[in-house]
Design a protein around this motif. Structure first.
Motif, mmCIF file in Angstrom:
data_model
loop_
_atom_site.group_PDB
_atom_site.id
_atom_site.type_symbol
_atom_site.label_atom_id
_atom_site.label_comp_id
_atom_site.label_asym_id
_atom_site.label_seq_id
_atom_site.Cartn_x
_atom_site.Cartn_y
_atom_site.Cartn_z
ATOM 1 N N SER A 135 -0.459 5.332 -1.181
ATOM 2 C CA SER A 135 0.281 4.805 -0.032
ATOM 3 C C SER A 135 -0.081 3.340 0.164
ATOM 4 O O SER A 135 -0.998 2.823 -0.485
ATOM 5 N N TYR A 136 0.596 2.681 1.069
ATOM 6 C CA TYR A 136 0.370 1.261 1.307
ATOM 7 C C TYR A 136 -1.073 0.976 1.714
ATOM 8 O O TYR A 136 -1.651 -0.043 1.338
ATOM 9 N N GLY A 175 -3.651 3.061 1.026
ATOM 10 C CA GLY A 175 -4.571 3.815 0.191
ATOM 11 C C GLY A 175 -4.354 5.307 0.338
ATOM 12 O O GLY A 175 -3.350 5.775 0.886
ATOM 13 N N ALA A 176 -5.327 6.086 -0.147
ATOM 14 C CA ALA A 176 -5.203 7.541 -0.085
ATOM 15 C C ALA A 176 -5.628 8.108 1.256
ATOM 16 O O ALA A 176 -5.012 9.053 1.772
ATOM 17 N N HIS A 177 -6.678 7.566 1.867
ATOM 18 C CA HIS A 177 -7.247 8.194 3.072
ATOM 19 C C HIS A 177 -6.276 8.308 4.230
ATOM 20 O O HIS A 177 -6.346 9.288 4.993
ATOM 21 N N PRO A 178 -5.312 7.380 4.413
ATOM 22 C CA PRO A 178 -4.390 7.572 5.545
ATOM 23 C C PRO A 178 -3.528 8.828 5.425
ATOM 24 O O PRO A 178 -3.091 9.380 6.442
ATOM 25 N N ARG A 208 5.666 -1.411 0.614
ATOM 26 C CA ARG A 208 5.983 -0.018 0.946
ATOM 27 C C ARG A 208 7.196 0.492 0.164
ATOM 28 O O ARG A 208 7.246 1.660 -0.244
ATOM 29 N N ALA A 209 8.184 -0.371 -0.058
ATOM 30 C CA ALA A 209 9.376 0.050 -0.793
ATOM 31 C C ALA A 209 9.049 0.366 -2.239
ATOM 32 O O ALA A 209 9.560 1.346 -2.807
ATOM 33 N N ALA A 210 8.194 -0.435 -2.862
ATOM 34 C CA ALA A 210 7.819 -0.196 -4.256
ATOM 35 C C ALA A 210 7.056 1.113 -4.393
ATOM 36 O O ALA A 210 7.290 1.894 -5.331
#
Length: 443
Positions: free
Chosen positions: A262-263, A265-268, A336-338
């Motif tokens: 995700s934008y 990272g993984a933790h969110p 975020r789009a990519a």
């Protein structure tokens, strides 16, 4: 009924790679410098890459799903990254002084997640993990760490414990054995590494409580590739976070691989507030990099202003401007789009392979989130390292699938996992799915 293997589509010669490997054997143990990328009889030798494809020294072209083990999120030789590196080369490649680019990259990464209040750069993901562990020991005053059975966190003695356990030595599921990976690993290293099972919240709680007075940190990968590339359950992550807080143990999330999910990272994605995060791979734009980031009070152990730091961390090429500008350019491109686009391509790939397997009646499952995938040649549930552990026959079939994909012009990792890169198209994904559908009945 047995079917003939598909004819190779692109890999028409290996003479050049064969010759290079023969030369390499004379000057490198086993003819290789990277254990993870080696497979029998030897890998092809790359000559160059552009976008989502690599060309080897024999002129064979491969659609690259390995992406240098998940690091090349924009493929090869992205024009903007190349231009940024060339521009920096003209001004110098490294200095005994800091540069503005390291401040810019630090601001970019910390600005993507409120959990990352401060950051220190390193030269590899392994170094990022090492720095995080040293910081946790300094902050807590405790010597030991805990890690998940089978999880890979780099080539560092403590995190290699229980990397390759097997039924003969891995102990019980609820209390995994501590198994040295490299011959000669000191007994003290083994003693200071506690092993917990993946996604078993109660067993994990029990083991952590039993070792609480010695544990500085728990090291967690929320989607560990070698454990099956399956995402951790929310309940498991929540339990780890709760227990570590109760016991004064730091939680280190290893996002060297998974940062691309995700934008921020993984933790969110797990609504997780880590104490420290280890980073690498995509944040370097194709250049060598690692990092540790997290809570400002914990990160203060690296502060050397006016005193000897609690943890001295750095290196000759740490935060070199070539890596910093490449990483900054790559992350600015990774908006975020990519990320949404390549994650959607990942959904298309996993669903397509599952459909092909169902159509030909071959037991297969595809694990992974977002732009990740791993193909398992079984329909038995994959819940952790032990259920993902292949039999000798499965190893043979996986090796055949890997080799046949290579012959047809598709490069995946030796355990048939991979990631998507931003230059990939729907047509690329569909070609890969079609190839899998042709190969599965022949295994």
């Amino acid at each position: 009924m047995d079917m003939p293997a598909p004819e190779p589509l692109r890999r028409n010669s290996t003479a050049g790679s064969d010759a290079l490997f023969a030369r390499a054997l004379k000057v490198m143990p086993g003819g290789s410098t990277r254990a993870a990328s080696f497979f029998d009889p030897h890998p092809p030798y790359a000559a160059g890459g552009a976008g989502a494809r690599i060309t080897d020294v024999d002129g064979n072209v491969y659609l690259d799903f390995s992406n240098n083990f998940f690091s090349q999120i924009h493929g090869h030789a992205h024009p903007e990254i190349v231009a940024a590196i060339i521009g920096q080369v003209k001004s110098g490649t490294s200095f005994p002084l800091p540069t503005e680019t390291e401040v810019l990259l630090a601001e970019e990464i910390c600005g993507r997640s409120p959990a990352l209040e401060a950051i220190r750069f390193a030269n590899s993901g392994t170094e990022g993990v090492m720095a995080a562990i040293k910081a946790a020991r300094a902050f807590t005053g405790r010597p030991a760490i805990a890690k998940i059975e089978g999880a890979y966190h780099g080539s560092y003695d403590h995190v290699e414990i229980s990397l390759d356990g097997a039924p003969a030595n891995w102990g019980t599921a609820g209390a995994p054995a501590r198994i040295a990976y490299a011959r000669g690993t000191p007994d003290a290293v083994v003693a200071d590494t506690v092993v917990v099972p993946f996604d078993d919240a109660e067993a994990c709680r029990r083991i952590l409580e039993a070792n609480a007075d010695r544990l500085a940190a728990v090291l967690l990968d929320v989607q560990p590739s070698r454990v099956g590339m399956i995402p951790a359950s929310q309940a498991f992550v929540d339990t780890l976070r709760t227990v570590t807080r109760e016991l004064g143990i730091l939680l280190i999330v290893d996002e060297v691989v998974t940062y691309r999910l995700s934008y921020g990272g993984a933790h969110p994605l797990w609504d997780l507030q880590p104490d420290l995060v280890a980073l690498g791979k995509v944040i370097g734009g194709g250049m060598p990099i690692g990092a540790v980031a997290g809570r400002r009070d914990v990160m203060s152990v690296f502060d050397s202003r006016g005193r000897k730091p609690d943890v001295a961390q750095g290196g000759t090429f740490t935060a070199n401007p070539l890596t910093m500008i490449a990483g900054l350019t790559a992350l600015r491109l990774l908006d975020r789009a990519a990320i949404a686009r390549i994650n959607a391509l990942g959904d298309r790939l996993r669903a397509g392979i599952a459909a092909q397997a169902a159509a030909c009646g071959v037991p297969v499952q595809v694990t992974g989130l977002g732009s990740f995938f791993r193909i398992h040649l079984t329909d038995a549930p994959i819940t952790g390292y032990r259920s993902a552990f292949p039999s000798d026959e499965t190893k043979r079939r996986v090796a055949t699938l890997h080799r046949t994909l290579l012959d047809q012009g598709f490069l995946v990792t030796p355990n048939v996992s991979g990631t998507l890169s931003t230059p990939m198209t729907d047509a690329d994904i569909d070609a890969f799915i079609q190839a899998i559908g042709q190969i599965l009945p022949t295994l």
